[in-house]
Design an enzyme around this catalytic site. Structure first.
Site, PDB file in Angstrom:
ATOM      1  N   VAL A  18     -30.686 -90.761   9.333  1.00  0.00           N
ATOM      2  CA  VAL A  18     -29.255 -90.977   9.069  1.00  0.00           C
ATOM      3  C   VAL A  18     -28.646 -89.846   8.238  1.00  0.00           C
ATOM      4  O   VAL A  18     -29.353 -89.056   7.624  1.00  0.00           O
ATOM      5  CB  VAL A  18     -29.031 -92.340   8.377  1.00  0.00           C
ATOM      6  N   GLU A  19     -27.311 -89.814   8.224  1.00  0.00           N
ATOM      7  CA  GLU A  19     -26.514 -88.821   7.491  1.00  0.00           C
ATOM      8  C   GLU A  19     -26.939 -87.389   7.815  1.00  0.00           C
ATOM      9  O   GLU A  19     -27.102 -86.550   6.937  1.00  0.00           O
ATOM     10  CB  GLU A  19     -26.595 -89.077   5.976  1.00  0.00           C
ATOM     11  N   GLY A  20     -27.111 -87.121   9.089  1.00  0.00           N
ATOM     12  CA  GLY A  20     -27.539 -85.806   9.541  1.00  0.00           C
ATOM     13  C   GLY A  20     -29.035 -85.805   9.739  1.00  0.00           C
ATOM     14  O   GLY A  20     -29.803 -85.798   8.769  1.00  0.00           O
ATOM     15  N   ARG A  35     -24.646 -87.523  -0.134  1.00  0.00           N
ATOM     16  CA  ARG A  35     -25.925 -87.219   0.501  1.00  0.00           C
ATOM     17  C   ARG A  35     -27.004 -86.885  -0.525  1.00  0.00           C
ATOM     18  O   ARG A  35     -28.193 -86.929  -0.230  1.00  0.00           O
ATOM     19  CB  ARG A  35     -25.731 -86.039   1.467  1.00  0.00           C
TER      20      ARG A  35
END
Length: 855
Positions: free
Chosen positions: A504-506, A382
């Site tokens: 995306v990704e949280g 991330r």
């Protein structure tokens, strides 16, 4: 009078000595001895009343008690431990595994209230190896040269075959895979910079390359796969014979992975003609990048074993497996269209897909450990791919906007000279510098072995948000040039791509309000996690000993932060220790001050709100903002040192740190304004802002220095956009804008002569082309200079041009024939257009009525 002065001196000795002991975090035993000696001296040499002496000695006795360890544990710690266990908030297994992911790095120092700067400064500056630099200068540049983003996104809806082939041939998908499996084995810093280079040219290409080198099958296999799985898949992934994707998100479960309904049931089934114990899978996933072209699918699902074929549990929890897409029952859905950005993304599903148990990544022993695997790798990934995408947008936006606003003129001057435009340019450059710093420093730390879970969340949120701000400001200063889509528009598509990284990704809202501080408060605090672990220890004696050490360490920590916060705020931190005596010295001291204030506010928030703090998302978000501002400011200072402490970058450094620390001040102020316990809020304000809010945002004078830096050619401008694709060549707008900027500086003296000639009446025309002709005829400039000036302005006009299309080129499908009245109206004189419109409206209305009756 003499007696008063003596009494005052003793008071200052006790008060100052106490503050000093707390400020320096002197341990309890040493502090007790020092206090006892001071009190003894006062008893012998002082002139205090016997009553006050008794009070002081009684207070000293209270201070002595905690030094009696066994007595303290039984009479103080044990009752408090019983109370603490009842207060301890419940925690789901997914929350627990998220907390245990990664490690604590510089974020822990900031949370301590007393950051040890040497821990940050000792990290070497990240550098590219010769091989990595050659890759960026060679295949990376060549790939950028091949890219036509208008063709990719508008005409083809995909990368052309030659681009796909080039990416696979040069192993762009294999940057993180070890060389022994055929990969490139690049450092995290190199992976990030490759993505910046590609992303500055095309968001589609940058995303397509970024995903296989982030959280995906290759990363999971490298860390958790069995040797057989590594040998089976990694060579294929490195060579491009296998295209990976990873499927996590379900329609019912986005950021809440615990709500996954995708399932795998352990059962008997037939595989290659034999009955084996395997898993029958059912899933429905969406938003999966590379799914439409993937050959191997990483899948997250919940594993159940109702018949206890592999153990004594009914449910194992989230599990990760690798599924060849050719497996019967796997369905690759149609493509999504993410804001017209043409990277391959779409749904995938499976109905009663039977696979062997050894398809679980890591084998059967990793059943139920999928979420821990994912969040551990996410704590690294991330911090790379999405911040790199934001960095690409920032570097390209800064480079383009600086040049464009210098060559674009209104009211006979460059629009860069307008303060309103300059304000936006300052934000573009400053925010880009912050993103550059955060990505460089954090990826370098990851390369050195750190797994910074909380900083990765900070980068994910703040870099993508700053990237969005850069895109907005760049659109504003470009105006209509950025709005009209076409091959000549280099900003429209990156602008449309920014919300993708936000989501995306949280999702960013969740990351800010729940993850950054929610994870940081427990993970980074020096005593909270040890207290929780001690309270849940099944060995009661060991738990009591550990809780006792953590509890009294926590008490001393809180007292120290009270003293440090008050003293540092009162003195503007001018006496706090910093690692360097350079022009940036004061900024380190400012971070010291807010670190103590943040630690103090955090302790009181957790003490008074307890587990309810998790539900007070806005309070948590504001504390997270303070932590983030300090972390990003630290990265700016470290990045400045890493790049050789260049004096020309100082305006960017000062603007960045001042902006971030001003935001930290305002976030703390907002936190105190909204804190539910007003008495505690008032108490904290005395220690955090004893002199009020004294930190100011960057000045207009400083902003003008940043504008000059980004709108003039020079090393600082080049360093700011170091990894953007800026080669001067046809088809590369960044390079052509740079060329025009260079020419504008070269021909600035000629343009000044034209202006002077116009004022003196030597030339009359208001049109530039005619002015050049007249000036050449009047001898103001030579014929050669006139030719060069025309050539330069032709280049500028080409760069300022926007695209237009024939009506039939706009739509992808043919529209229905236009009503006859509309066609007739286009041929009639302008004075009759009004009548024609009325007739058109009448016919349309008539048609609508006819269709309604028919319906």
């Amino acid at each position: 009078m003499t007696e008063f002065l003596v009494s005052l001196a003793w008071f200052l000795l006790f008060a100052g000595g106490g503050i000093y002991l707390a400020y320096q975090r002197i341990d309890l035993r040493t502090s007790t001895i020092a206090t006892g000696l001071a009190l003894l001296a006062y008893t012998v040499f002082g002139n205090g009343w016997w009553f006050w002496l008794l009070v002081l000695w009684a207070l000293f006795g209270v201070m002595v008690v905690p030094n009696l360890i066994e007595l303290r544990r039984e009479k103080i710690t044990r009752p408090l431990l019983d109370i603490y266990r009842k207060m301890l908030p419940s925690m789901s297994e997914t929350e627990r595994e998220a907390l245990e992911a990664g490690n604590v790095w510089w974020d822990g120092e900031l949370f301590s209230g007393m950051p040890e700067w040497d821990r940050l400064m000792k990290f070497p500056a990240p550098e590219l190896s010769e091989e990595e630099q050659a890759f960026i200068d060679g295949p990376c540049e060549e790939l950028c040269r091949m890219i036509d983003d208008w063709q990719i996104c508008h005409e083809l809806g995909d990368m052309p075959k030659e681009v796909w082939d080039f990416i696979i041939e040069h192993r762009f998908f294999a940057m993180i895979i070890p060389k022994k499996y055929g990969g490139l084995e690049f450092s995290p810093y190199a992976v990030a910079m490759v993505q910046v280079k590609l992303g500055s040219r095309s968001a589609t290409v940058g995303s397509s390359v970024g995903v296989p080198n982030s959280l995906g099958p290759a990363e999971l296999l490298m860390h958790y796969g069995t040797e057989e799985q590594k040998d089976r898949y990694l060579p294929g992934l490195a060579s491009g014979k296998e295209i990976p994707c990873f499927a996590l998100t379900s329609p019912e479960a986005g950021s809440d992975a615990a709500s996954l309904i995708d399932s795998g049931v352990v059962c008997k089934g037939e595989w290659n003609g034999e009955e084996i114990t395997g898993i029958r899978l059912n899933w429905d996933k969406r938003y999966i990048t590379l799914a439409p072209v993937a050959t191997v699918l990483g899948l997250a699902f919940k594993l159940y074993d109702p018949d206890h074929l592999i153990g004594d549990k009914d449910e194992y929890g989230i599990t990760a497996a690798l599924i060849p897409v050719s497996t019967p029952g796997v369905v690759t859905g149609r493509r999504h269209n993410p804001l017209t950005i043409a990277f391959q993304n779409g749904p995938t599903s499976g109905k009663d897909v039977f696979v062997p148990l050894d398809y679980i990544i890591g084998g059967q022993k990793m059943a139920g450990k999928g979420w821990k695997m994912l969040v551990t790798l996410l704590s690294v990934g991330r911090a790379i791919s999405l911040p790199a995408a934001a960095c690409a947008g920032g570097q390209a936006g800064s480079y383009a906007s600086g040049a464009y606003t210098r060559i674009r003129k209104q009211f006979n001057t460059s629009i860069a000279n307008f303060e309103g435009v300059g304000e936006a340019l300052t934000r573009i450059a400053g925010h880009t510098y912050i993103i550059n710093s955060a990505l460089s420093v954090t990826s370098g730390a990851i390369g050195a072995g750190e797994q910074p879970a909380v900083p990765s969340a900070i980068l994910k949120y703040h870099c993508t948000e700053l990237g969005r701000k850069v895109a907005n400001d760049a659109m504003d200063v470009h105006g209509g040039k950025a709005v009209m889509m076409g091959p000549n528009n280099y900003l429209g598509r990156p602008y449309m791509a920014t919300p993708i990284s936000i989501t995306v990704e949280g999702a960013n809202i969740l990351t800010r309000s729940l993850i950054i501080y929610g994870q940081g408060a427990i993970r980074c605090h020096p005593f909270v996690l040890p207290e929780m672990q001690a309270a849940s220890d099944e060995d009661e004696d060991r738990g009591l000993i550990d809780f006792d050490a953590a509890l009294f360490g926590h008490i001393g920590y809180a007292i120290s932060n009270l003293a440090r916060s008050f003293f540092l705020a009162l003195t503007h931190a001018k006496f706090s220790r910093v690692p360097l005596n350079t022009p940036t010295r004061r900024y380190y001291q400012n971070i010291n001050r807010y670190s103590a204030a943040f630690a103090l506010a955090s302790d009181f928030a957790m003490l008074t709100l307890g587990g309810a703090l998790k539900k007070r998302e806005l309070l948590s978000a504001r504390l997270g903002d303070v932590l983030s501002s300090m972390y990003l400011a630290s990265c700016v200072l470290k990045h400045f040192e890493n790049q050789g402490r260049r004096a020309t970058d100082l305006p960017l450094v000062e603007w960045s740190v001042r902006t971030l620390m001003y935001q930290a001040q305002e976030a703390l102020h907002s936190f105190l304004r909204n804190f539910p316990n007003r008495w505690v809020a008032g108490f904290l304000r005395v220690f955090i802002f004893p002199r009020g809010r004294t930190y100011s945002a960057p000045s207009d004078e400083l902003a003008q220095k940043v504008v000059e830096l980004v709108t003039r050619t020079g090393e600082a401008r080049e360093r700011l956009s170091e990894f953007a694709y800026t080669t001067i060549e046809p088809g590369n707008p960044l390079g052509l804008l740079q060329e025009a900027l260079q020419l504008s500086e070269t021909y600035a003296p000629l343009e000044l002569r034209l202006k002077q000639a116009l004022r003196e009446g030597l030339i009359k025309s208001d049109y530039l082309g005619s002015q050049i002709d007249e000036a050449a005829h009047a001898g103001v400039i030579s014929k050669k200079e006139a030719a060069e000036l025309r050539e330069y302005h032709d280049k500028v006009r080409a760069l300022l041009a926007v695209d237009d299309f024939a009506p039939e080129e706009i739509g992808r499908q043919k529209a229905e024939p236009k009503p006859a009245a509309v066609a007739a109206a286009r041929k009639k004189p302008a004075v009759k257009k009004k009548t024609a419109r009325k007739k058109t409206t009448s016919k349309k209305t008539s048609k609508k009525k006819t269709r309604k009756k028919a319906g």
